[in-house]
Design an enzyme around this catalytic site. Structure first.
Site, PDB file in Angstrom:
ATOM      1  N   GLN A   1       1.779 -10.763  -1.580  1.00 25.95           N
ATOM      2  CA  GLN A   1       0.488 -11.017  -0.926  1.00 25.95           C
ATOM      3  C   GLN A   1       0.570 -12.235  -0.016  1.00 25.95           C
ATOM      4  O   GLN A   1       0.027 -12.248   1.074  1.00 25.95           O
ATOM      5  CB  GLN A   1      -0.615 -11.219  -1.972  1.00 25.95           C
ATOM      6  CG  GLN A   1      -0.978  -9.953  -2.718  1.00 25.95           C
ATOM      7  CD  GLN A   1      -1.576  -8.908  -1.796  1.00 25.95           C
ATOM      8  OE1 GLN A   1      -2.583  -9.143  -1.144  1.00 25.95           O
ATOM      9  NE2 GLN A   1      -0.936  -7.754  -1.707  1.00 25.95           N
TER      10      GLN A   1
ATOM     11  N   CYS B   1       0.844  -1.204   0.000  1.00 26.22           N
ATOM     12  CA  CYS B   1       0.000   0.000   0.000  1.00 26.22           C
ATOM     13  C   CYS B   1       0.875   1.249   0.000  1.00 26.22           C
ATOM     14  O   CYS B   1       0.460   2.314  -0.411  1.00 26.22           O
ATOM     15  CB  CYS B   1      -0.949   0.006   1.193  1.00 26.22           C
ATOM     16  SG  CYS B   1      -0.201   0.540   2.743  1.00 26.22           S
TER      17      CYS B   1
ATOM     18  N   ALA C   1     -12.735 -10.305  -1.061  1.00 25.20           N
ATOM     19  CA  ALA C   1     -13.023 -11.722  -1.335  1.00 25.20           C
ATOM     20  C   ALA C   1     -12.040 -12.344  -2.327  1.00 25.20           C
ATOM     21  O   ALA C   1     -12.390 -13.284  -3.047  1.00 25.20           O
ATOM     22  CB  ALA C   1     -14.463 -11.909  -1.810  1.00 25.20           C
TER      23      ALA C   1
ATOM     24  N   GLU D   1       1.236 -18.788  -4.072  1.00 27.62           N
ATOM     25  CA  GLU D   1       0.530 -17.688  -3.390  1.00 27.62           C
ATOM     26  C   GLU D   1      -0.230 -18.217  -2.175  1.00 27.62           C
ATOM     27  O   GLU D   1      -0.682 -19.337  -2.192  1.00 27.62           O
ATOM     28  CB  GLU D   1      -0.467 -17.078  -4.379  1.00 27.62           C
ATOM     29  CG  GLU D   1      -1.130 -15.859  -3.851  1.00 27.62           C
ATOM     30  CD  GLU D   1      -2.333 -15.468  -4.709  1.00 27.62           C
ATOM     31  OE1 GLU D   1      -3.159 -14.737  -4.209  1.00 27.62           O
ATOM     32  OE2 GLU D   1      -2.426 -15.930  -5.838  1.00 27.62           O
TER      33      GLU D   1
ATOM     34  N   GLY E   1      13.446  14.280  25.350  1.00 24.34           N
ATOM     35  CA  GLY E   1      13.027  13.550  24.138  1.00 24.34           C
ATOM     36  C   GLY E   1      11.556  13.762  23.830  1.00 24.34           C
ATOM     37  O   GLY E   1      11.095  13.460  22.736  1.00 24.34           O
TER      38      GLY E   1
ATOM     39  N   ARG F   1      -9.921  -9.954   6.146  1.00 27.08           N
ATOM     40  CA  ARG F   1      -9.227 -10.939   5.306  1.00 27.08           C
ATOM     41  C   ARG F   1      -9.503 -12.399   5.727  1.00 27.08           C
ATOM     42  O   ARG F   1      -9.245 -12.766   6.872  1.00 27.08           O
ATOM     43  CB  ARG F   1      -7.734 -10.670   5.441  1.00 27.08           C
ATOM     44  CG  ARG F   1      -6.913 -10.982   4.241  1.00 27.08           C
ATOM     45  CD  ARG F   1      -5.519 -10.483   4.496  1.00 27.08           C
ATOM     46  NE  ARG F   1      -4.746 -10.453   3.278  1.00 27.08           N
ATOM     47  CZ  ARG F   1      -3.535  -9.914   3.181  1.00 27.08           C
ATOM     48  NH1 ARG F   1      -2.982  -9.351   4.222  1.00 27.08           N
ATOM     49  NH2 ARG F   1      -2.888  -9.923   2.051  1.00 27.08           N
TER      50      ARG F   1
HETATM   51  C1  FAD Z   1       6.730   4.304  21.472  1.00 24.87           C
HETATM   52  C2  FAD Z   1       7.433   4.224  22.804  1.00 24.87           C
HETATM   53  C3  FAD Z   1       7.927   3.001  23.210  1.00 24.87           C
HETATM   54  C4  FAD Z   1       8.575   2.895  24.438  1.00 24.87           C
HETATM   55  N1  FAD Z   1       9.032   1.678  24.839  1.00 24.87           N
HETATM   56  C5  FAD Z   1       9.629   1.550  26.061  1.00 24.87           C
HETATM   57  C6  FAD Z   1      10.094   0.293  26.533  1.00 24.87           C
HETATM   58  O1  FAD Z   1       9.972  -0.735  25.854  1.00 24.87           O
HETATM   59  N2  FAD Z   1      10.662   0.225  27.756  1.00 24.87           N
HETATM   60  C7  FAD Z   1      10.806   1.342  28.527  1.00 24.87           C
HETATM   61  O2  FAD Z   1      11.341   1.229  29.613  1.00 24.87           O
HETATM   62  N3  FAD Z   1      10.398   2.538  28.113  1.00 24.87           N
HETATM   63  C8  FAD Z   1       9.792   2.669  26.907  1.00 24.87           C
HETATM   64  N4  FAD Z   1       9.340   3.899  26.495  1.00 24.87           N
HETATM   65  C9  FAD Z   1       9.427   5.030  27.433  1.00 24.87           C
HETATM   66  C10 FAD Z   1      10.672   5.841  27.209  1.00 24.87           C
HETATM   67  O3  FAD Z   1      11.779   5.133  27.655  1.00 24.87           O
HETATM   68  C11 FAD Z   1      10.523   7.145  27.987  1.00 24.87           C
HETATM   69  O4  FAD Z   1       9.415   7.821  27.470  1.00 24.87           O
HETATM   70  C12 FAD Z   1      11.729   8.010  27.817  1.00 24.87           C
HETATM   71  O5  FAD Z   1      12.860   7.411  28.302  1.00 24.87           O
HETATM   72  C13 FAD Z   1      11.530   9.360  28.473  1.00 24.87           C
HETATM   73  O6  FAD Z   1      12.608  10.199  28.114  1.00 24.87           O
HETATM   74  P1  FAD Z   1      12.382  11.608  27.432  1.00 24.87           P
HETATM   75  O7  FAD Z   1      13.705  12.244  27.300  1.00 24.87           O
HETATM   76  O8  FAD Z   1      11.646  11.480  26.181  1.00 24.87           O
HETATM   77  O9  FAD Z   1      11.502  12.318  28.520  1.00 24.87           O
HETATM   78  P2  FAD Z   1      10.599  13.587  28.383  1.00 24.87           P
HETATM   79  O10 FAD Z   1       9.265  13.198  27.871  1.00 24.87           O
HETATM   80  O11 FAD Z   1      11.291  14.662  27.647  1.00 24.87           O
HETATM   81  O12 FAD Z   1      10.501  13.991  29.913  1.00 24.87           O
HETATM   82  C14 FAD Z   1       9.919  13.132  30.819  1.00 24.87           C
HETATM   83  C15 FAD Z   1       9.917  13.678  32.243  1.00 24.87           C
HETATM   84  O13 FAD Z   1      11.236  13.655  32.776  1.00 24.87           O
HETATM   85  C16 FAD Z   1      11.585  14.914  33.335  1.00 24.87           C
HETATM   86  N5  FAD Z   1      12.993  15.149  33.047  1.00 24.87           N
HETATM   87  C17 FAD Z   1      13.618  14.913  31.885  1.00 24.87           C
HETATM   88  N6  FAD Z   1      14.927  15.191  32.026  1.00 24.87           N
HETATM   89  C18 FAD Z   1      15.113  15.625  33.281  1.00 24.87           C
HETATM   90  C19 FAD Z   1      16.248  16.085  33.998  1.00 24.87           C
HETATM   91  N7  FAD Z   1      17.439  16.110  33.449  1.00 24.87           N
HETATM   92  N8  FAD Z   1      16.067  16.467  35.263  1.00 24.87           N
HETATM   93  C20 FAD Z   1      14.850  16.436  35.833  1.00 24.87           C
HETATM   94  N9  FAD Z   1      13.746  16.020  35.196  1.00 24.87           N
HETATM   95  C21 FAD Z   1      13.881  15.624  33.939  1.00 24.87           C
HETATM   96  C22 FAD Z   1      10.688  15.898  32.652  1.00 24.87           C
HETATM   97  O14 FAD Z   1      10.438  17.004  33.502  1.00 24.87           O
HETATM   98  C23 FAD Z   1       9.447  15.116  32.386  1.00 24.87           C
HETATM   99  O15 FAD Z   1       8.584  15.168  33.476  1.00 24.87           O
HETATM  100  C24 FAD Z   1       8.717   4.046  25.269  1.00 24.87           C
HETATM  101  C25 FAD Z   1       8.217   5.278  24.839  1.00 24.87           C
HETATM  102  C26 FAD Z   1       7.576   5.372  23.620  1.00 24.87           C
HETATM  103  C27 FAD Z   1       7.042   6.694  23.176  1.00 24.87           C
HETATM  104  S1  FES Z   2       1.835  -0.768   5.537  1.00 17.25           S
HETATM  105 FE1  FES Z   2       1.265  -1.097   3.500  1.00 17.25          FE
HETATM  106  S2  FES Z   2       3.167  -1.402   2.519  1.00 17.25           S
HETATM  107 FE2  FES Z   2       3.708  -1.288   4.584  1.00 17.25          FE
END
Ligand code: FAD
Ligand code: FES
Ligand code: FES
Length: 1324
Positions: A1205, A117, A1090, A1255, A268, A923
């Site tokens: 597919q 797609c 289908a 297929e 982040g 599907r």
């Molecule tokens: C799609 C997705 C998948 C993920 N999968 C996992 C996983 O498998 N396992 C897992 O453990 N985690 C997972 N996470 C979580 C991820 O690890 C945390 O969201 C991330 O580490 C937070 O870091 P950040 O820099 O983005 O924080 P931010 O969102 O920027 O900040 C988070 C908080 O931390 C505070 N902060 C940041 N830095 C400081 C500092 N230096 N001093 C004081 N306070 C501070 C901020 O004030 C805020 O409250 C996932 C997140 C997403 C979005």
């Molecule tokens: S989601 Fe359709 S080609 Fe990857």
């Protein structure tokens, strides 16, 4: 917003061009800015939460200290534009286009058939691009890691990996020790002898352009100067509700923290961002420390490493991996554990964005790193205006106790992670729903310190994540075990203590309580064994009170091995074209998808990529929060007062019919499920519309009964239609004459379509004659047209539906788009404005429904030799609150027998009415559920007879021309051929012996192998639906425009149609063009579904082309040496029409349900698949080792597309049967509303070896399910458990672990179900 602050100019670059934004709003993310402000629509929205990778772009940042530029793949949906000052962004449009030059990545992914797609493709391309910018010749492992955060619902990933592997230099997997290179296709072919007419090459690598890093965009010199500028100043960006402040010095940041103590630091944004987006958190001030270099410092000390809190998780991984490679093993045990977990934490994009500090401070209960940092005695270095101080990252900190926590004005500057000592051992374990890009179910860090040269415990710490709202310590248990020796007695005590201390209430959010409890002790056991091994290595002298350090038997060591992330490989064989076929005839050749290159460059336009239309408004839907209630009132007054809100649309605004009596477009008086659409807000932007939705007040009065589960529906006699039955032979009598009878029940879970492009529509009302143009992502535009017509009371001829392409449908865009189209049309009709509706992933999943869950009761009578004599099966599907496509229950019955001829059969089926969203087409339409049930019965019979399942299959399979249960004649020749070929190609029997050998030597790991046949019925089962039309125009320059009634869903239908037209008109495909599916060009189209779309439309195109060629024949005869252009010119001059309609009056299909007889299907597709897996009995994880598929594709129009597919459907089936689980709360709310909670297969779920011939269908994914079942059976047998167990679907880690019952599953507490309210309820 602080009133005195003024906004600065935000400066960044996109694709080498400077962007200056004077009104940067901190709430706007890069994805929306690219798409709406810059009109760069190549970057896609699919989830908005960082979980799917569709929005991947590359950001490049210059570091003035190291003087290096860092390139990273990131998800644009989580990147606030305000964080981009001084940064260069590269999107898919920036690396190549058809107008300039396509990039080698774009070329290879398209020509290597890595797009279907195409919705995920730009994200895939950008993940690869960022990888190649950093590593121009990556290893296959790096490739898999780079793509781990990108989801694709269509391809099954193999083609993407295969084409990307062409960038790898060497470093291949060495074909599992064979010494051969997996990157060399020719080499691979030697593995299977090549027959003359069999091809294996789907594209020619030689034609690919070389990667030339000197051709890439340079980092903008202006940004270099900006980064080096010593007079940088604090930047402030003031939005409507939020202000962003980005200071330049640490001191300034600390002052700001005093001023705004409650404001989060945005690093982040992977945690703050989703909370603002999905939970409605609003922070008036956001502080961004991104430009403060102190937070990225890394210092090595004598006893460890101090890492700046601002370092990204990817940087942390690289820093620690570097230390691991340099320091002695004993010093880096904590680092190793962190690196191990970081590899599976989220996808590469999130690891690039998320910071160490953000991760720690968040203290998420599922944190993968905090348990290890805690056991590793990490220290947090805090700083504030008051000065610096250290606090331990310990139990108290993780619990958020005030005196162990940061003060509001403090920030985390860095983290000190000490080296481990010689007698200190650290280990970490995690179990998630899949190997990569999934939050852990349970994660843990464990550490033990021994008294020197002994096995006496001097220090012990254990922390678990995933079992509560925060990381949990087993501190008391650890205390009590101090001084104990590392032996089985200690371990037994540890189990008891830990289970007692780390208790998990039955209602724990996330559910899976017993599984998690089991993991708690299983991990402890793994830890014990791992340390025992370590001790064995370093304790040379016999210990006191023991003659020798205890040896672990080889058989038990498999508990320690973890499944590696492997790179899939395989060979795809297909029938080559006849050597006499003219070279210009493309039919039967592996032509790449006609939109492939445009998918890869981001130029392919999807519905929401259409430019903004003059006066366009946006729609957002208000849905029910109750499962069954009367609507007492709808009060939209507050919503209407919000800025930007234009109107609220209710059922009263519908000029025509509001759906049907049972199935209203907009609810009136009553709601029957959570997620039912009640009304909709029209506003000037999607953001305003969504904010206003929250303010529409609906007062409900709850009603009884509320039914969610199939068993409840049966109890309440709640059905959507009458029971259907099919019967043959004399079932009762046969039961009396069999050796054995088994009776049982089976549950098969539902499935979410999870197409990458959510439902979307743009309705443009015309000023004249009530005409309307509708651009929609639909598999059935004529149905949309019809529904809008009746809703607005306007004739169908005023409404035109356009479908350019659909970003995945899988059945979910057959009936549902009509609902969205009609509601949007009502809004357009009322306001007179063009209206756009783009569903969030969350709304899409909440409202739409999916594959029907099945509950079945079966009774099977059989002889001891495995011959099944009688079967009586009752099937109930959970249809949701209205019928929609739940008549599917009938098709389930028609397909249930699969490949078996059983003389005495009785199948019953009925759709249950529940208070859940209405389930719909998906599907396979009933076959994936019914087929699984039949194969489970076969497996159960095999277990009872003490015979292998394939023996039972062979014994009961159709052997000669015979009649199906509905009395349609069936010839099994192809079925038998596929089965035998699959047995042969997969070396089934020898591998089965190897599996048995492996199982006899391993207690905690078991392998399983299974082979499953398939007889798949094609078509709608209704004559009316087997028709198609086409319109072919030849223009005077010779170019040809082909139109037909099929929709492009990724299945390459237009490519195939052009191949057909090319063959029929005998001119190359370059003359051909397809524009869009349009109800004004080809009317009264049938849904593309289908498995019949390409076929019926292809016949119509063929017909149109034959008509045209016939008209041209006299002219060609007159001038046989002429060119196509000359013939066309001559025909025009002679007033011969160059336009023709083609029509296919398709197959007859009928079914008399009274008699239970008919010919519902035009034909069948046969195949077989063999899969091998390995399971970890302690965690429930499994690894897909190898799959071989053989499928009869008859004469494939395009083998590359058909193989795509097969693989895509197979992986989707693998998801259905082993991974994907829909969870509902006891109140009927869908609890998984995005990729974080609902896991579809990722790149690491593809079988390590994936071979295909022909297929296939989605059902064949169940070969993996039965291989798992085989492995579980081996484990159960060894543990002396009964063999008559039924594994319900999906075979998730939870189900696998709990089925491999052992002393751990026995030692955990089991709650009395009456004593707690579960987090989720089973609805199958
Ligand atoms: C799609 C997705 C998948 C993920 N999968 C996992 C996983 O498998 N396992 C897992 O453990 N985690 C997972 N996470 C979580 C991820 O690890 C945390 O969201 C991330 O580490 C937070 O870091 P950040 O820099 O983005 O924080 P931010 O969102 O920027 O900040 C988070 C908080 O931390 C505070 N902060 C940041 N830095 C400081 C500092 N230096 N001093 C004081 N306070 C501070 C901020 O004030 C805020 O409250 C996932 C997140 C997403 C979005
Ligand atoms: S989601 Fe359709 S080609 Fe990857
Ligand atoms: S849309 Fe950004 S990750 Fe899914």
């Amino acid at each position: 917003m602080p009133s005195h602050l003024q906004s600065d100019e935000l400066v960044f670059f996109v694709n080498g061009k400077k962007v200056t934004e004077k009104n940067a709003d901190p709430e706007v993310n890069l994805l929306s800015y690219l798409r709406k402000n810059l009109r760069l629509t190549g970057t896609k929205y699919a989830c908005g939460g960082g979980g799917c990778g569709a929005c991947t772009v590359m950001v490049s940042k210059y570091d003035p200290i190291s003087k290096k530029i860092r390139h990273c793949a990131v998800t644009a949906c989580l990147l606030p534009i305000c964080s981009l000052h001084g940064i260069a962004v590269t999107t898919v449009e920036g690396i190549g286009s058809t107008r300039t030059r396509i990039h080698p990545i774009q070329e290879r992914i398209a020509k290597g058939h890595g797009t279907q797609c195409g919705f995920c493709t730009p994200g895939m391309v950008m993940s690869l691009y960022a990888l190649l910018r950093n590593y121009p010749e990556p290893s296959p492992q790096q490739l898999t890691e780079a793509l781990g955060g990108n989801l694709c619902r269509c391809t099954g990933y193999r083609s993407i990996l295969e084409s990307s592997k062409t960038f790898c230099a060497s470093n291949c997997c060495q074909m599992k020790g064979t010494g051969k290179c997996c990157l060399d296709q020719e080499e691979n072919l030697t593995l299977s002898p090549k027959k003359n007419d069999i091809c294996t090459q789907l594209y020619t690598k030689e034609e690919f352009q070389a990667l030339d890093p000197t051709q890439e965009l340079i980092f903008p010199p202006e940004l270099l100067r900006m980064a080096e500028d010593l007079n940088k100043e604090t930047l402030t960006f003031c939005g409507e509700r939020v202000t962003w402040i980005s200071p330049i010095t640490l001191n300034e940041l600390l002052e700001l923290k005093v001023k705004y103590p409650k404001s989060p630091l945005v690093m982040g944004n992977t945690s703050v961002g989703p909370a603002m987006k999905f939970q409605g958190h609003v922070h008036p001030v956001l502080l961004s420390p991104a430009r403060i270099s102190e937070l990225s410092m890394v210092t090595k000390t004598n006893d460890g490493l101090t890492i700046g809190a601002g370092c990204s998780l990817d940087q942390v991984m690289q820093i620690l991996a570097d230390e691991v490679s340099k320091l002695p093993e004993e010093k880096t045990r904590t680092y190793r554990s962190i690196v191990k977990h970081l590899k599976s934490l989220a996808g590469q994009q999130i690891r690039n964005m998320a910071s160490l500090g953000g991760h720690i401070i968040n203290r998420h209960g599922y944190s993968d790193l905090n348990p290890i940092l805690a056991v590793g005695n990490a220290t947090l270095n805090l700083i504030s205006k008051e000065g610096r101080r250290q606090i331990p990252l310990n139990e108290q900190f993780l619990a958020g106790l005030e005196d162990a926590d940061l003060k509001p004005e403090e920030i985390l500057e860095s983290v000190h992670i000490p080296h481990s000592d010689k007698w200190e051992f650290v280990a970490a374990f995690r179990q998630a729903q899949c190997q990569q890009n999934a939050f852990p179910d349970v994660t843990c860090g464990m550490r033990v310190l021994f008294k020197e040269c002994t096995d006496t415990i001097e220090g012990l710490s254990i922390f678990y994540g995933g079992i509560g709202s925060t990381t949990v310590s087993a501190q008391k248990s650890c205390q009590q075990l101090l001084g104990r020796r590392w032996n089985a007695l200690m371990l037994d005590e540890a189990y008891r203590l830990v289970l007692d201390e780390v208790s998990l209430p039955g209602s724990t959010p996330g559910g899976m309580v017993e599984f998690k409890r089991t993991l708690i002790v299983s991990f402890l056991f793994k830890f014990y064994l791992e340390i025992l091994q370590e001790l064995k290595k370093i304790i040379m002298i016999p210990l006191s009170n023991s003659h020798q350090y205890p040896d672990i038997s080889e058989k038990f060591l498999s508990a320690l091995e973890e499944f590696p992330v492997t790179v899939s490989r395989g060979v795809q064989e297909f029938q080559g074209v006849d050597s006499n076929q003219p070279p210009h005839d493309p039919v039967g050749r592996p032509i790449h998808h006609q939109s492939g290159i445009k998918h890869a460059t981001g130029e392919a336009i999807f519905c929401d990529d259409l430019p903004v239309v003059d006066k366009e408004l946006f729609l957002a839907l208000v849905t029910s929060t109750r499962a069954h209630a009367k609507i007492i009132s709808i009060d939209a007054s507050e919503a209407l007062e919000l800025p930007g809100v234009v109107d609220v649309i209710t059922a009263k605004d519908i000029p025509g019919t509001n759906g049907t009596d049972d199935d209203k477009l907009l609810a009136v008086d009553e709601v029957l499920c959570v997620g039912q659409i009640i009304c909709a807000v029209v506003a000037e932007s999607d953001v305003y519309a969504k904010r206003a939705v929250e303010k529409v007040k609906i007062i409900y009065q709850d009603q009884e009964p509320v039914i969610f589960t199939i068993e409840d529906a049966i109890r309440h006699n709640s059905y959507l239609s009458s029971e259907k039955k099919l019967e043959q032979g004399n079932v009762e009598e046969a039961f009396e004459n069999v050796d054995q009878i088994i009776e049982g029940e089976m549950h098969v879970g539902g499935q979410e379509h999870f197409y990458m492009e959510t439902q979307r529509v743009l309705v443009i009302p015309k000023t004249e004659d009530k005409e309307m143009e509708i651009y929609i992502s639909s598999q059935d535009p004529s149905y949309v047209q019809k529904t809008v017509s009746s809703t607005l009371s306007i004739p169908i001829n005023r409404i035109t539906c356009h479908v350019k392409r659909v970003g995945g449908g899988f059945g979910g865009k057959v009936s549902k788009p009509a609902v969205y189209g009609a509601i949007t049309a009502v809004a357009a009709n009322k306001t007179g404005h063009p209206i756009r509706l783009v569903l969030d992933r969350k709304e899409d999943m909440l409202i739409k429904g999916g594959r029907h869950p099945l509950f079945a009761k079966y009774k099977v009578g059989f002889m001891n030799n495995g011959r099944i004599k009688a079967m009586d099966v009752k099937c109930y599907i959970n249809g949701g609150y209205v019928l929609d496509d739940s008549e599917m229950a009938k098709y389930l019955l028609l397909k249930l027998e699969n490949a078996y001829k059983i003389n005495n059969l009785r199948f019953w089926g009925q759709p249950c009415k529940t208070n859940l969203p209405s389930n719909t087409a998906f599907r396979g339409f009933g076959f994936p559920q019914g087929g699984l049930l039949m194969e489970s019965c076969i497996t159960a019979v095999a277990a009872k007879c003490g015979l292998s399942p394939e023996k039972i299959r062979e014994k009961n399979m159709y052997k000669r021309v015979d009649k199906t249960i509905y009395k349609q004649a069936y010839s099994p020749d192809k079925l038998i051929r596929c089965w035998n070929e699959c047995l042969d190609k997969s070396s089934y029997h020898s591998r089965k012996a190897e599996v048995e050998n492996f199982n006899s030597k391993n207690y905690w790991k078991k392998k399983g192998i299974a082979i499953v046949p398939m007889k798949f019925s094609v078509g709608f089962g209704m004559t009316t639906y087997h028709q198609a039309a086409a319109l072919v125009h030849i223009y005077t320059d010779g170019s040809v425009l082909v139109s037909h009634g099929g929709n492009e869903l990724g299945q390459g239908i237009h490519t195939k149609m052009l191949q057909i037209a090319s063959r029929e008109l005998k001119i190359p495909m370059s003359y051909m063009h397809f524009c869009e599916t349009n109800t004004a060009i080809v009317p009264n189209t049938i849904a593309t579904a289908a498995s019949i779309g390409s076929e019926v439309n292809g016949k119509a195109v063929q017909n149109a082309c034959q008509i045209l060629l016939k008209r041209l024949e006299p002219i060609i005869k007159k001038n046989p040496e002429g060119t196509w252009e000359e013939w066309v010119g001559a025909a025009f001059e002679k007033r011969i029409s160059l336009s023709a309609t083609g029509y296919f009056r398709g197959y007859k299909a009928n079914m008399d349900w009274e008699k239970g007889e008919g010919d519902p299907f035009p034909y069948y597709v046969e195949g077989a698949a063999c899969s091998e897996v390995e399971i970890d009995c302690l965690t429930g994880a499994h690894k897909n080792i190898r799959t071989d598929i053989v499928l009869d594709a008859s004469c494939s129009i395009n083998p590359a597309i058909d193989i795509g597919q097969i693989e895509g459907a197979f992986i989707q089936g693998l998801g259905l049967y082993t991974l994907e689980e829909l969870k509902y709360s006891p109140e009927g709310v869908l609890l998984c509303q995005g990729p974080d909670e609902y896991k579809i297969p990722t790149v690491t779920d593809v079988p390590e070896e994936f071979n295909g011939v022909g297929e296939s269908g989605m059902f064949l994914g169940c070969s993996v399910f039965f291989a798992i079942s085989d492995a579980v059976a081996a484990a159960r047998k060894e543990r002396g458990l009964t063999d008559d167990f039924i594994l319900n679907s999906p075979a998730t880690p939870e189900r696998i672990r709990m089925a491999c019952a052992d002393k751990f599953t026995e030692m955990i507490p089991i709650d009395d179900a009456k004593t707690f309210k579960p987090w989720c309820i089973p609805i199958a």
